[in-house]
Design a protein around this motif. Structure first.
Motif, PDB file in Angstrom:
ATOM      1  N   ALA A 294       0.851  -1.191   0.000  1.00 34.13           N
ATOM      2  CA  ALA A 294       0.000   0.000   0.000  1.00 34.13           C
ATOM      3  C   ALA A 294       0.886   1.239   0.000  1.00 34.13           C
ATOM      4  N   THR A 295       0.459   2.250  -0.734  1.00 35.58           N
ATOM      5  CA  THR A 295       1.156   3.527  -0.738  1.00 35.58           C
ATOM      6  C   THR A 295       0.141   4.651  -0.875  1.00 35.58           C
ATOM      7  N   LEU A 296       0.333   5.707  -0.117  1.00 30.88           N
ATOM      8  CA  LEU A 296      -0.519   6.876  -0.293  1.00 30.88           C
ATOM      9  C   LEU A 296      -0.270   7.454  -1.676  1.00 30.88           C
ATOM     10  N   VAL A 297      -1.274   8.146  -2.204  1.00 31.80           N
ATOM     11  CA  VAL A 297      -1.155   8.761  -3.522  1.00 31.80           C
ATOM     12  C   VAL A 297      -1.511  10.234  -3.426  1.00 31.80           C
ATOM     13  N   ASP A 298      -1.028  10.990  -4.394  1.00 30.59           N
ATOM     14  CA  ASP A 298      -1.428  12.389  -4.524  1.00 30.59           C
ATOM     15  C   ASP A 298      -2.730  12.375  -5.327  1.00 30.59           C
ATOM     16  N   ASN A 299      -3.853  12.488  -4.622  1.00 29.48           N
ATOM     17  CA  ASN A 299      -5.149  12.394  -5.281  1.00 29.48           C
ATOM     18  C   ASN A 299      -5.757  13.765  -5.584  1.00 29.48           C
ATOM     19  N   SER A 300      -4.931  14.809  -5.628  1.00 29.48           N
ATOM     20  CA  SER A 300      -5.424  16.180  -5.807  1.00 29.48           C
ATOM     21  C   SER A 300      -6.099  16.398  -7.160  1.00 29.48           C
TER      22      SER A 300
ATOM     23  N   PRO B 263     -10.217 -10.512  -3.475  1.00 30.15           N
ATOM     24  CA  PRO B 263      -9.383 -11.269  -4.410  1.00 30.15           C
ATOM     25  C   PRO B 263      -8.072 -10.543  -4.705  1.00 30.15           C
ATOM     26  N   ALA B 264      -7.099 -11.287  -5.192  1.00 32.28           N
ATOM     27  CA  ALA B 264      -5.849 -10.672  -5.632  1.00 32.28           C
ATOM     28  C   ALA B 264      -6.182  -9.608  -6.673  1.00 32.28           C
ATOM     29  N   GLY B 265      -5.465  -8.492  -6.618  1.00 30.21           N
ATOM     30  CA  GLY B 265      -5.717  -7.431  -7.576  1.00 30.21           C
ATOM     31  C   GLY B 265      -5.151  -6.106  -7.115  1.00 30.21           C
ATOM     32  N   VAL B 266      -5.518  -5.057  -7.852  1.00 36.97           N
ATOM     33  CA  VAL B 266      -5.078  -3.696  -7.568  1.00 36.97           C
ATOM     34  C   VAL B 266      -6.316  -2.870  -7.238  1.00 36.97           C
ATOM     35  N   TYR B 267      -6.232  -2.100  -6.177  1.00 38.30           N
ATOM     36  CA  TYR B 267      -7.396  -1.384  -5.657  1.00 38.30           C
ATOM     37  C   TYR B 267      -7.020   0.022  -5.205  1.00 38.30           C
TER      38      TYR B 267
ATOM     39  N   ASP C  46     -15.397  13.395  -4.432  1.00 36.77           N
ATOM     40  CA  ASP C  46     -16.019  12.143  -4.015  1.00 36.77           C
ATOM     41  C   ASP C  46     -15.108  10.947  -4.283  1.00 36.77           C
ATOM     42  N   VAL C  47     -14.327  11.014  -5.349  1.00 35.42           N
ATOM     43  CA  VAL C  47     -13.369   9.943  -5.654  1.00 35.42           C
ATOM     44  C   VAL C  47     -12.176  10.044  -4.708  1.00 35.42           C
ATOM     45  N   ALA C  48     -11.660  11.243  -4.525  1.00 33.68           N
ATOM     46  CA  ALA C  48     -10.487  11.449  -3.666  1.00 33.68           C
ATOM     47  C   ALA C  48     -10.755  11.016  -2.225  1.00 33.68           C
ATOM     48  N   ALA C  49     -11.985  11.147  -1.760  1.00 30.63           N
ATOM     49  CA  ALA C  49     -12.318  10.755  -0.387  1.00 30.63           C
ATOM     50  C   ALA C  49     -12.087   9.262  -0.162  1.00 30.63           C
ATOM     51  N   LYS C  50     -12.377   8.464  -1.176  1.00 30.73           N
ATOM     52  CA  LYS C  50     -12.214   7.004  -1.045  1.00 30.73           C
ATOM     53  C   LYS C  50     -10.848   6.533  -1.528  1.00 30.73           C
ATOM     54  N   TYR C  51     -10.218   7.312  -2.372  1.00 33.87           N
ATOM     55  CA  TYR C  51      -8.944   6.906  -2.976  1.00 33.87           C
ATOM     56  C   TYR C  51      -7.797   7.668  -2.338  1.00 33.87           C
ATOM     57  N   GLN C  52      -7.363   7.185  -1.197  1.00 38.66           N
ATOM     58  CA  GLN C  52      -6.239   7.784  -0.486  1.00 38.66           C
ATOM     59  C   GLN C  52      -4.958   7.001  -0.712  1.00 38.66           C
ATOM     60  N   ALA C  53      -5.118   5.710  -0.986  1.00 48.26           N
ATOM     61  CA  ALA C  53      -3.939   4.853  -1.155  1.00 48.26           C
ATOM     62  C   ALA C  53      -4.171   3.850  -2.277  1.00 48.26           C
ATOM     63  N   TYR C  54      -3.092   3.493  -2.909  1.00 49.65           N
ATOM     64  CA  TYR C  54      -3.050   2.447  -3.926  1.00 49.65           C
ATOM     65  C   TYR C  54      -2.712   1.157  -3.200  1.00 49.65           C
ATOM     66  N   PHE C  55      -3.453   0.096  -3.469  1.00 54.25           N
ATOM     67  CA  PHE C  55      -3.343  -1.146  -2.702  1.00 54.25           C
ATOM     68  C   PHE C  55      -3.192  -2.308  -3.673  1.00 54.25           C
ATOM     69  N   VAL C  56      -2.124  -3.085  -3.509  1.00 58.70           N
ATOM     70  CA  VAL C  56      -1.843  -4.227  -4.373  1.00 58.70           C
ATOM     71  C   VAL C  56      -1.834  -5.487  -3.518  1.00 58.70           C
ATOM     72  N   ALA C  57      -2.645  -6.471  -3.904  1.00 59.82           N
ATOM     73  CA  ALA C  57      -2.668  -7.773  -3.221  1.00 59.82           C
ATOM     74  C   ALA C  57      -2.370  -8.849  -4.261  1.00 59.82           C
ATOM     75  N   GLU C  58      -1.242  -9.526  -4.103  1.00 60.64           N
ATOM     76  CA  GLU C  58      -0.882 -10.588  -5.049  1.00 60.64           C
ATOM     77  C   GLU C  58      -1.605 -11.891  -4.755  1.00 60.64           C
ATOM     78  N   VAL C  59      -2.227 -11.973  -3.591  1.00 57.06           N
ATOM     79  CA  VAL C  59      -2.964 -13.171  -3.181  1.00 57.06           C
ATOM     80  C   VAL C  59      -4.293 -12.734  -2.566  1.00 57.06           C
ATOM     81  N   PRO C  60      -5.277 -13.623  -2.536  1.00 59.44           N
ATOM     82  CA  PRO C  60      -6.519 -13.262  -1.846  1.00 59.44           C
ATOM     83  C   PRO C  60      -6.241 -13.013  -0.361  1.00 59.44           C
ATOM     84  N   ILE C  61      -6.863 -11.980   0.189  1.00 55.78           N
ATOM     85  CA  ILE C  61      -6.719 -11.653   1.605  1.00 55.78           C
ATOM     86  C   ILE C  61      -8.088 -11.316   2.172  1.00 55.78           C
TER      87      ILE C  61
END
Length: 172
Positions: free
Chosen positions: A74-80, A108-112, A85-100
């Motif tokens: 996970a990493t914070l992003v510059d969502n400026s 499921p595994a993916g990018v969120y 409404d999108v920026a409120a939910k999108y504070q960080a980029y999240f990568v899961a290589e396996v289901p968690i």
């Protein structure tokens, strides 16, 4: 007397084994919490979400490398550049290589895109900004030095993804 001493030793060994195996199984031996310096090497400088490229704030990142070699990052992003409404939910980029599981919900595994939102909630969206799920978040008032984003082990098993003092639990 000799047998009595051996039976006490055996009983102590059985109790110790029981305590060791009763520990939460969600954090397997060999799972490693990653700090920002570890994650900076793994993530790109900019990430794609909702039709735009946004700079990653890799100094504010964390993750887990599981014993099997898979990652959750996970990493914070510059969502400026995003609508509020999108920026409120999108504070960080999240990568899961396996289901968690996040807060008990299967992911499921993916990018969120993820974010801590109002009413002590944590939102997970896909890269098109469509809602995946929302779970309750918790607040850790005991945390001594909150950081913008970090991952730690959870005393109950698994891991915690923090933004400041707010967190959700992650398990594999």
């Amino acid at each position: 007397m000799r047998w009595h001493g051996m039976s006490m030793f055996a009983a102590a060994a059985v109790m110790l084994l029981g305590i060791m195996t009763a520990a939460p199984a969600a954090v397997a031996q060999g799972d490693t919490v990653l700090k920002a310096a570890d994650v900076q090497k793994l993530l790109p400088d900019a990430v794609w979400y909702k039709g735009q490229s946004a700079p990653a704030q890799k100094r504010n990142s964390g993750g887990v490398k599981f014993a099997d070699g898979s990652y959750v990052l996970a990493t914070l992003v510059d969502n400026s550049g995003y609508a509020s409404d999108v920026a409120a939910k999108y504070q960080a980029y999240f990568v899961a290589e396996v289901p968690i599981k996040i807060g008990g919900q299967s992911l499921p595994a993916g990018v969120y895109g993820v974010g801590f939102v109002a009413d002590n909630k944590f939102a997970v969206t896909d890269v098109g900004a469509h809602d995946v799920f929302t779970v309750s978040s918790s607040t850790d008032e005991e945390m001594k030095r909150p950081m913008p984003l970090q991952v730690t082990t959870d005393p109950g098993g698994g891991f915690r993804l923090y933004a400041g003092r707010r967190y959700v639990t992650l398990t594999k």
